[in-house]
Design a protein around this motif. Structure first.
Motif, mmCIF file in Angstrom:
data_model
loop_
_atom_site.group_PDB
_atom_site.id
_atom_site.type_symbol
_atom_site.label_atom_id
_atom_site.label_comp_id
_atom_site.label_asym_id
_atom_site.label_seq_id
_atom_site.Cartn_x
_atom_site.Cartn_y
_atom_site.Cartn_z
ATOM 1 N N PRO A 1 1.570 60.200 49.807
ATOM 2 C CA PRO A 1 0.365 59.741 49.111
ATOM 3 C C PRO A 1 0.364 59.980 47.596
ATOM 4 N N ASP A 2 1.083 60.989 47.121
ATOM 5 C CA ASP A 2 1.094 61.284 45.690
ATOM 6 C C ASP A 2 2.194 60.553 44.929
ATOM 7 N N ARG A 3 2.990 59.745 45.615
ATOM 8 C CA ARG A 3 4.139 59.107 44.967
ATOM 9 C C ARG A 3 3.974 57.605 44.778
ATOM 10 N N PHE A 4 3.048 56.993 45.505
ATOM 11 C CA PHE A 4 2.899 55.542 45.457
ATOM 12 C C PHE A 4 1.465 55.157 45.096
ATOM 13 N N VAL A 5 1.347 54.252 44.130
ATOM 14 C CA VAL A 5 0.064 53.707 43.706
ATOM 15 C C VAL A 5 0.076 52.232 44.108
ATOM 16 N N MET A 6 -0.921 51.826 44.857
ATOM 17 C CA MET A 6 -0.926 50.480 45.412
ATOM 18 C C MET A 6 -1.878 49.561 44.646
ATOM 19 N N PHE A 7 -1.357 48.373 44.322
ATOM 20 C CA PHE A 7 -2.164 47.321 43.707
ATOM 21 C C PHE A 7 -2.285 46.162 44.686
ATOM 22 N N MET A 8 -3.413 45.486 44.633
ATOM 23 C CA MET A 8 -3.678 44.330 45.484
ATOM 24 C C MET A 8 -3.263 43.058 44.752
ATOM 25 N N ARG A 9 -2.662 42.150 45.473
ATOM 26 C CA ARG A 9 -2.372 40.819 44.929
ATOM 27 C C ARG A 9 -3.235 39.839 45.710
ATOM 28 N N PRO A 10 -4.398 39.460 45.150
ATOM 29 C CA PRO A 10 -5.329 38.616 45.909
ATOM 30 C C PRO A 10 -4.775 37.222 46.154
ATOM 31 N N ASN A 11 -5.178 36.648 47.262
ATOM 32 C CA ASN A 11 -4.797 35.278 47.584
ATOM 33 C C ASN A 11 -5.715 34.341 46.799
ATOM 34 N N LEU A 12 -5.246 33.924 45.625
ATOM 35 C CA LEU A 12 -6.075 33.131 44.722
ATOM 36 C C LEU A 12 -6.362 31.730 45.248
ATOM 37 N N ARG A 13 -5.676 31.309 46.289
ATOM 38 C CA ARG A 13 -5.953 30.010 46.887
ATOM 39 C C ARG A 13 -7.335 29.983 47.553
ATOM 40 N N ALA A 14 -7.938 31.147 47.672
ATOM 41 C CA ALA A 14 -9.266 31.252 48.276
ATOM 42 C C ALA A 14 -10.333 30.538 47.454
ATOM 43 N N ILE A 15 -10.048 30.204 46.204
ATOM 44 C CA ILE A 15 -11.074 29.555 45.373
ATOM 45 C C ILE A 15 -11.483 28.195 45.909
ATOM 46 N N ASP A 16 -10.668 27.610 46.769
ATOM 47 C CA ASP A 16 -11.014 26.312 47.357
ATOM 48 C C ASP A 16 -11.984 26.445 48.530
#
Length: 176
Positions: free
Chosen positions: A92-107
């Motif tokens: 838990p102290d070694r990895f920082v997680m970022f989200m990559r949103p599914n931008l196709r959701a705008i439709d």
């Protein structure tokens, strides 16, 4: 000849990369650096590229090279859960997680609002930021086949939620 190549380059007729031989002004005796002097954070890492390496092996390699943490930018739907389970939960102290949103959701109706809600859920579960891929303004097209620009108002709810939650948003800014 050298004069002819120089003239072509100066006049913009061609760029002769074969003739480019830069000479570095800094000469050092030891060029082999195997470990960072100070603990380092790798701010742009893709756990998805680690096909045959598990968390234990990766952390051992990080230790060997002085890398304290990795910020994972492969956080698309399905990936985020897998990388959290396989890497973050183990170390838990070694990895920082970022989200990559599914931008196709705008439709979809309420697409950006749904993305904002999923971001809020992910933050509650330990996510630390958002990564917008290179597709905005370059390859992502909406249902009408129009390119989706980086400042498309249909994404405002997502960016506003990131600001409200005070999480960083990483994006490619030199692309269209």
């Amino acid at each position: 000849s050298a004069y002819e190549n120089a003239w072509r380059v100066l006049t913009g007729a061609s760029l002769v990369l074969n003739d480019y031989e830069p000479r570095p002004p800094l000469i050092v005796n030891n060029r082999r650096v195997t470990k960072a002097r100070y603990p380092t954070i790798d701010m742009h890492f893709h756990l998805g590229s680690m096909r045959d390496i598990g968390a234990d092996e990766l952390v051992a390699a990080m230790d060997a090279h002085g890398i304290a943490k990795i910020v994972n930018l492969d956080g698309g739907p399905g990936e985020l859960e897998k990388h959290t389970r396989d890497f973050k939960n183990k170390y838990p102290d070694r990895f920082v997680m970022f989200m990559r949103p599914n931008l196709r959701a705008i439709d979809r109706p309420n697409g950006a609002e749904d993305l904002a809600a999923s971001l809020a859920d992910a933050i509650r579960n330990g996510l630390r930021g958002v990564k917008s891929t290179i597709e905005l303004g370059l390859t992502l097209r909406d249902a009408s086949q129009q390119l989706v620009p980086i400042d498309d108002p249909r994404l405002d709810a997502l960016w506003a939620k990131a600001g409200q939650l005070r999480v960083p948003v990483l994006m490619h800014v030199t692309d269209p």
